[in-house]
Write a protein that holds these residues in place. Structure first.
Motif, short mmCIF file in Angstrom:
data_model
loop_
_atom_site.label_atom_id
_atom_site.label_comp_id
_atom_site.label_asym_id
_atom_site.label_seq_id
_atom_site.Cartn_x
_atom_site.Cartn_y
_atom_site.Cartn_z
N TRP A 5 -3.16 -7.66 -1.30
CA TRP A 5 -3.23 -6.49 -0.42
C TRP A 5 -4.04 -6.81 0.84
CZ3 TRP A 5 -0.60 -2.05 -1.50
CH2 TRP A 5 -0.88 -0.92 -0.72
N SER A 6 -5.17 -7.47 0.65
CA SER A 6 -6.01 -7.82 1.80
C SER A 6 -5.31 -8.82 2.72
CB SER A 6 -7.34 -8.40 1.31
OG SER A 6 -8.15 -8.80 2.40
N TRP A 7 -4.69 -9.84 2.15
CA TRP A 7 -4.00 -10.84 2.96
C TRP A 7 -2.82 -10.21 3.72
CZ3 TRP A 7 -5.89 -15.23 4.40
CH2 TRP A 7 -6.80 -15.93 3.59
N ILE A 8 -2.07 -9.34 3.05
CA ILE A 8 -0.87 -8.77 3.66
C ILE A 8 -1.20 -7.73 4.70
CG2 ILE A 8 1.20 -7.38 3.20
CD1 ILE A 8 1.28 -8.73 0.41
N TYR A 9 -2.10 -6.77 4.37
CA TYR A 9 -2.30 -5.61 5.23
C TYR A 9 -3.55 -5.68 6.10
CZ TYR A 9 1.40 -3.54 2.46
OH TYR A 9 2.61 -3.29 1.85
N ASN A 10 -4.53 -6.49 5.70
CA ASN A 10 -5.72 -6.61 6.54
C ASN A 10 -5.63 -7.80 7.48
OD1 ASN A 10 -8.77 -7.74 6.86
ND2 ASN A 10 -8.73 -5.51 6.78
N ARG A 11 -5.03 -8.88 7.00
CA ARG A 11 -4.97 -10.09 7.83
C ARG A 11 -3.58 -10.38 8.38
NH1 ARG A 11 -9.00 -14.13 4.38
NH2 ARG A 11 -9.84 -12.48 3.05
N GLY A 12 -2.56 -9.70 7.89
CA GLY A 12 -1.22 -9.87 8.43
C GLY A 12 -0.55 -11.17 8.08
N ALA A 67 5.14 4.85 2.64
CA ALA A 67 4.78 4.00 3.77
C ALA A 67 3.49 4.46 4.43
CB ALA A 67 5.92 3.98 4.79
N LEU A 68 3.36 5.76 4.66
CA LEU A 68 2.16 6.26 5.34
C LEU A 68 0.92 6.14 4.45
CD1 LEU A 68 3.50 9.34 7.34
CD2 LEU A 68 3.08 7.00 8.13
N ASN A 69 1.09 6.23 3.15
CA ASN A 69 -0.06 5.99 2.27
C ASN A 69 -0.60 4.57 2.43
OD1 ASN A 69 -0.27 8.55 1.15
ND2 ASN A 69 1.04 8.09 -0.60
N ILE A 70 0.30 3.62 2.63
CA ILE A 70 -0.12 2.23 2.88
C ILE A 70 -0.79 2.12 4.24
CG2 ILE A 70 0.72 -0.12 3.26
CD1 ILE A 70 2.85 0.48 1.10
N VAL A 71 -0.20 2.75 5.25
CA VAL A 71 -0.77 2.70 6.60
C VAL A 71 -2.17 3.28 6.62
CG1 VAL A 71 -0.53 3.61 8.94
CG2 VAL A 71 1.48 2.72 7.76
N MET A 72 -2.40 4.34 5.81
CA MET A 72 -3.70 5.01 5.81
C MET A 72 -4.70 4.38 4.85
SD MET A 72 -2.60 9.06 6.14
CE MET A 72 -1.50 9.08 4.70
N ASP A 73 -4.28 3.41 4.05
CA ASP A 73 -5.17 2.80 3.08
C ASP A 73 -6.35 2.11 3.77
OD1 ASP A 73 -6.13 0.44 1.29
OD2 ASP A 73 -4.94 1.67 -0.08
N GLY A 74 -7.57 2.49 3.36
CA GLY A 74 -8.76 1.96 4.03
C GLY A 74 -8.97 0.48 3.85
N ASP A 75 -8.37 -0.13 2.83
CA ASP A 75 -8.51 -1.57 2.61
C ASP A 75 -7.41 -2.38 3.29
OD1 ASP A 75 -10.78 -1.22 1.04
OD2 ASP A 75 -9.58 -0.93 -0.78
N GLY A 76 -6.52 -1.69 4.00
CA GLY A 76 -5.41 -2.40 4.62
C GLY A 76 -5.27 -2.07 6.09
N LEU A 77 -4.19 -1.37 6.44
CA LEU A 77 -3.95 -1.05 7.85
C LEU A 77 -4.95 -0.04 8.38
CD1 LEU A 77 -0.05 -0.93 7.75
CD2 LEU A 77 -1.48 -2.73 8.69
N ALA A 78 -5.48 0.81 7.51
CA ALA A 78 -6.66 1.63 7.79
C ALA A 78 -6.53 2.50 9.03
CB ALA A 78 -7.90 0.74 7.88
N LEU A 79 -5.41 3.18 9.18
CA LEU A 79 -5.24 4.11 10.28
C LEU A 79 -5.50 5.52 9.76
CD1 LEU A 79 -4.40 3.50 13.23
CD2 LEU A 79 -2.15 4.39 12.67
N SER A 80 -6.36 6.26 10.42
CA SER A 80 -6.73 7.60 9.97
C SER A 80 -5.53 8.54 10.03
CB SER A 80 -7.85 8.15 10.87
OG SER A 80 -7.99 9.55 10.70
N LYS A 81 -5.46 9.48 9.08
CA LYS A 81 -4.39 10.47 9.08
C LYS A 81 -4.43 11.33 10.34
CE LYS A 81 -5.52 12.31 5.19
NZ LYS A 81 -5.48 13.20 3.99
N ARG A 82 -5.58 11.43 10.97
CA ARG A 82 -5.67 12.19 12.22
C ARG A 82 -5.03 11.46 13.39
NH1 ARG A 82 -8.96 16.61 11.86
NH2 ARG A 82 -10.15 16.80 9.91
#
Length: 393
Positions: A56-63, A202-217
């Motif tokens: 998860w970290s390699w895929i969504y945090n580091r790309g 998809a949006l749950n993954i985008v908002m995941d704090g350990d990954g893409l970490a984009l706020s729902k706001r």
């Protein structure tokens, strides 16, 4: 084609398998990644959660897309992962850059094409993400609405758009500091609420704090008014809501947003009033495309104010100068008329900014997205329109 009561009218797997049979890890929930590792014999039940966290970290945090680069995983494990899985991206068919800096990508996966757009601004960068190949609806002013619905995009394909944009912008590892891509709008091709489960995943993954970490706001979901799904969107996803209103009378909205024949203005505004989390700090956005002599009179503006006030809606109105496309039967309201319309709404205490058209020279502006590979006759467009509208009767 039965659309009216369906949430996912064209179901597809959540991820698209690689052509060689390997499974794409992008788009899977973290628990599903762990399950996939066990199913493939790559990890046992005891270690699968730990391996899933690493991936998860390699895929969504580091790309990272190559298992060989995941250096905190032992080499034999990396080789096993390579045999069973991929970390996918949509194929880029074309990439264009507008004179104003807007970027548009024509993407392909599973043999079908769809588009996404990145709009840079001085204080933000917004990615406009597609949810379907083609569109369920037939909004008459919208170029995308002339396309037939091919299928829903998977969670992998939706998340993949965000990741591909990050690739292009050089924004790995993922960090909130100094980002160019700061906001996401589900306003590309398709109606997100008719692909609810994949959009939610998809949006749950985008908002995941350990990954893409984009706020729902920082995320806005736009709907043309799929009333039965609006409460679920607020409760289960919780992002900002934008509603493609575009008219204040039944006659005009029936014409330009045929979904109105199924869910009328009053029903739609009642759903807006009940949207979970809506308040003065998180206002509902009403999108209103300005069509000359169709929906742009003083009386229209005054009725829009009356409707917002009568339903006590915490709202703002985005006024969108119509972006023309070949063969459309509408014209853009004059700048003077748009300014007058905006002023009437502002004087009632409701924000009504005029959106500056972006990317018109590459057909990337609001309502212009459409796969360039599809060229069909007017007769075919009329047939598609009749088929779609029959679903709302």
């Amino acid at each position: 084609m039965t659309i009216a009561g369906a949430v996912d009218p064209v179901p597809v797997p959540r991820t698209m398998p690689a052509g060689d049979g390997r499974v794409d890890l992008v788009g899977l929930a973290r628990a599903d990644v762990a399950g996939a590792l066990v199913a493939a014999g790559v990890a046992d039940a005891r270690t699968a959660k730990m391996r899933a966290r690493q991936l998860w970290s390699w895929i969504y945090n580091r790309g990272v897309t190559e298992f060989a680069l995941m250096t905190d995983i032992a080499k034999p494990m990396r080789e096993a992962l390579e045999r069973a899985f991929v970390v996918g991206r949509p194929e880029v068919v074309t990439a264009q850059v507008s004179t104003d800096g807007t970027r548009k990508w024509l993407l392909r996966s599973g043999g079908e094409e769809y588009e996404m757009v990145f709009i840079p601004d001085h204080d933000r960068g917004t990615l406009c993400v597609s949810s379907q190949v083609g569109c369920t609806l037939n909004c008459r002013f919208c170029h995308t609405g002339t396309m037939k619905l091919v299928r829903n995009l998977t969670a992998a394909e939706i998340v993949g758009q965000v990741m591909l944009a990050r690739d292009s912008l050089g924004e790995w590892p993922s960090s909130p500091d100094g980002r160019l891509l700061t906001n996401i709008v589900m306003m590309g091709m398709g109606e997100p609420l008719y692909n609810f489960e994949n959009v939610k995943a998809a949006l749950n993954i985008v908002m995941d704090g350990d990954g893409l970490a984009l706020s729902k706001r920082r995320i806005t979901l736009s709907t043309s008014g799929v009333v039965p799904m609006m409460a679920r969107a607020g409760e289960e996803i919780g992002v900002n809501l934008a509603v493609s209103l575009h008219a204040v009378t039944k006659e005009v909205r029936d014409e330009i947003v045929p979904l109105n024949k199924r869910y009328g203005i009053q029903e739609l505004l009642s759903a807006c009033a009940a949207y979970p989390g809506a308040n003065n700090a998180r206002r509902i956005t009403f999108e209103y495309v300005m069509l000359r002599d169709k929906n742009d009179s003083d009386a229209d503006a005054e009725e829009l104010v009356r409707l917002i006030q009568s339903y006590r809606l915490p709202a703002k109105v985005n006024l969108i100068p119509f972006n023309p496309w070949p063969g459309v039967g509408y014209e853009t309201s004059t700048p003077e008329r748009i300014a007058r319309f905006s002023d009437i709404i502002y004087r009632a205490g409701i924000s009504a900014p005029v959106r500056t058209p972006r990317g018109r020279d590459i057909m990337a502006a609001c309502g212009q997205l459409k796969s360039a590979s599809e060229k069909v006759s007017r007769a075919e467009l009329d047939r598609r329109a009749a088929e779609k509208e029959a679903a709302w009767v």
